[in-house]
Design an enzyme around this catalytic site. Structure first.
Site, PDB file in Angstrom:
ATOM      1  CE  LYS A  84      -4.534   0.534   0.451  1.00  0.00           C
ATOM      2  NZ  LYS A  84      -5.421  -0.535  -0.054  1.00  0.00           N
TER       3      LYS A  84
HETATM    4  N1  GLU Z   1      -7.103  -0.337  -3.483  1.00  0.00           N
HETATM    5  C1  GLU Z   1      -7.793  -1.561  -3.764  1.00  0.00           C
HETATM    6  C2  GLU Z   1      -7.814  -2.460  -2.534  1.00  0.00           C
HETATM    7  O1  GLU Z   1      -7.668  -2.000  -1.432  1.00  0.00           O
HETATM    8  C3  GLU Z   1      -7.265  -2.255  -5.009  1.00  0.00           C
HETATM    9  C4  GLU Z   1      -5.828  -2.650  -4.953  1.00  0.00           C
HETATM   10  C5  GLU Z   1      -5.293  -3.152  -6.292  1.00  0.00           C
HETATM   11  O2  GLU Z   1      -6.044  -3.241  -7.230  1.00  0.00           O
HETATM   12  O3  GLU Z   1      -4.097  -3.420  -6.336  1.00  0.00           O
HETATM   13  O4  GLU Z   1      -8.056  -3.640  -2.626  1.00  0.00           O
END
Ligand code: GLU
Length: 412
Positions: free
Chosen positions: A105
């Site tokens: 993240k």
């Molecule tokens: N931000 C989204 C999540 O928390 C998608 C993450 C992604 O597609 O890599 O799952």
């Protein structure tokens, strides 16, 4: 235990899974530690020429099962600890859905709503260039999250590609279609929330047609979940945005059309509710699809829904969770309920690697089958081990990462 932060919540959930799986203290050590943590300063030249400094982060929590994967969040409250927590959740989410990814993240502690388009572009490009050495299609693949969208992904892809000297679409997912994005990615998280809702209703023996739903959040997740659920025959009775909640609208598309024209949710015939009133509505399904810590020791006692489907990441604190369990509410946990986004991100990454693009039916069919498998595995594990769906989901995700650790061994 009183916990408020997403980090403490994630740690507590991991501890429970490690204990329930009977894993060792060595396993706990490897599983509870993020592998790579980067904090960067991101200077931003405002349109008025003033320079401001913001903190940016990228956390690669795990790369055991493949390159790390996860979104980039622009939000004033993001800090290193929360980024670690969200990267940890991505790790279990990818393992639970059997995607060949670890978890990551990133984010910048800034309110995206205060940025002009030009400022947003400069900020995104500078952030990308600061984290450039550790991202890449084989290393770590960012995607949109709260406060970012496909425009940010286009700028990230361009910044990375300009530095590489050739086009590298696979470095991010959630891109515009013409840059190698995938059909169905926009609606994917909401579609997955709707699939989870449908299966939770089946598990509880409730007919989806006419079942009532309240949704906290009307953004990338909440909006698409509302559309998909309405198409399945459910009745969306209330939604909210950052300014508060509304009820009494004719249909979600009516409300959306009003919103596009007027930039507010006060469509004709609607009434205002507070955020708390929305959480406490007498509905079959409640979907928190905004930020973390919505369902807490304070807000959980008033919840009357039979099913809670977590569209947001970490919307529930352990106290909120315990209260919902005591009330017999079926909770579909975040790492399962909102996994549709990263599942279609995986499809996008595969399509970029192959330079071969699928039609939307193929995306939707494959999304449904991956989610159904994960939902059935969680339901079966919960029944078998007499645990909650959240505990079962974590046990499945954590056990797969632990097994991969064991098979790879410890270097040197
Ligand atoms: N931000 C989204 C999540 O928390 C998608 C993450 C992604 O597609 O890599 O799952």
């Amino acid at each position: 235990m009183t916990t408020e932060s997403a980090f403490e919540t994630a740690q507590a959930q991991l501890r429970i899974a490690v204990d329930q799986l009977g894993l060792s203290e060595n396993d706990w050590q490897t599983l509870s530690t993020p592998r790579r943590v980067l904090e960067v300063a991101v200077p931003l030249r405002r349109d008025n020429d003033k320079v401001e400094m913001y903190k940016g982060y990228r956390v690669q929590y795990s790369t055991t099962r493949g390159p790390s994967k996860g979104g980039v969040r622009f939000h004033p409250d993001i800090d290193l600890e929360e980024t670690v927590a969200l990267a940890m959740l991505m790790t279990w989410k990818c393992a639970l859905t059997n995607l060949p990814f670890g978890g990551a993240k990133g984010g910048i502690a800034i309110d995206a709503a205060t940025l002009s388009d030009r400022e947003n572009e400069r900020l995104t490009r500078r952030y990308t260039s600061e984290i450039l050495p550790i991202i890449g299609p084989e290393r770590d693949i960012p995607a949109p999250d709260v406060g970012t969208d496909e425009r940010n992904m286009a700028w990230m892809m361009d910044t990375y590609s300009v530095n590489a000297g050739y086009s590298v679409p696979g470095v991010v997912t959630g891109k515009p279609i013409v840059l190698g994005g995938s059909l169905g990615r926009n609606s994917a998280t909401g579609d997955g929330v709707a699939i989870s809702t449908r299966e939770a209703l089946r598990a509880r023996g409730i007919n989806p047609v006419g079942a009532t739903v309240a949704i906290q959040g009307f953004g990338k997740v909440g909006y698409w979940a509302a559309i998909a659920l309405e198409n399945m025959g459910l009745k969306i009775v209330a939604v909210s945005d950052v300014h508060g909640a509304v009820t009494g609208f004719k249909s979600v598309s009516d409300l959306w059309n009003h919103f596009l024209k007027n930039k507010n949710l006060d469509a004709p015939g609607t009434d205002r509710l507070t955020n708390e009133e929305l959480l406490h509505l007498e509905v079959d399904v409640l979907i928190p699809a905004a930020l973390s810590d919505a369902i807490t020791g304070k807000t959980a006692p008033g919840i009357k829904a039979k099913i809670v489907v977590e569209g947001a990441n970490a919307p529930t604190t352990p106290e909120g969770d315990a209260i919902m369990n005591d009330k017999g509410i079926l909770v579909v946990p975040d790492i399962l309920a909102n996994s549709g986004g990263v599942i279609v991100s995986y499809f996008e990454w595969v399509q970029d690697k192959q330079n071969y693009f699928w039609d939307v039916e193929e995306v939707k069919t494959n999304l449904n089958s991956i989610m159904m498998k994960a939902l059935y595995e969680v339901e079966a594990m919960a029944k078998d081990r007499k645990v909650t769906w959240r505990e079962a989901a974590h046990m499945l995700g954590v056990s797969r990462v632990a097994e991969a650790h064991k098979l790879r061994g410890l270097y040197p």
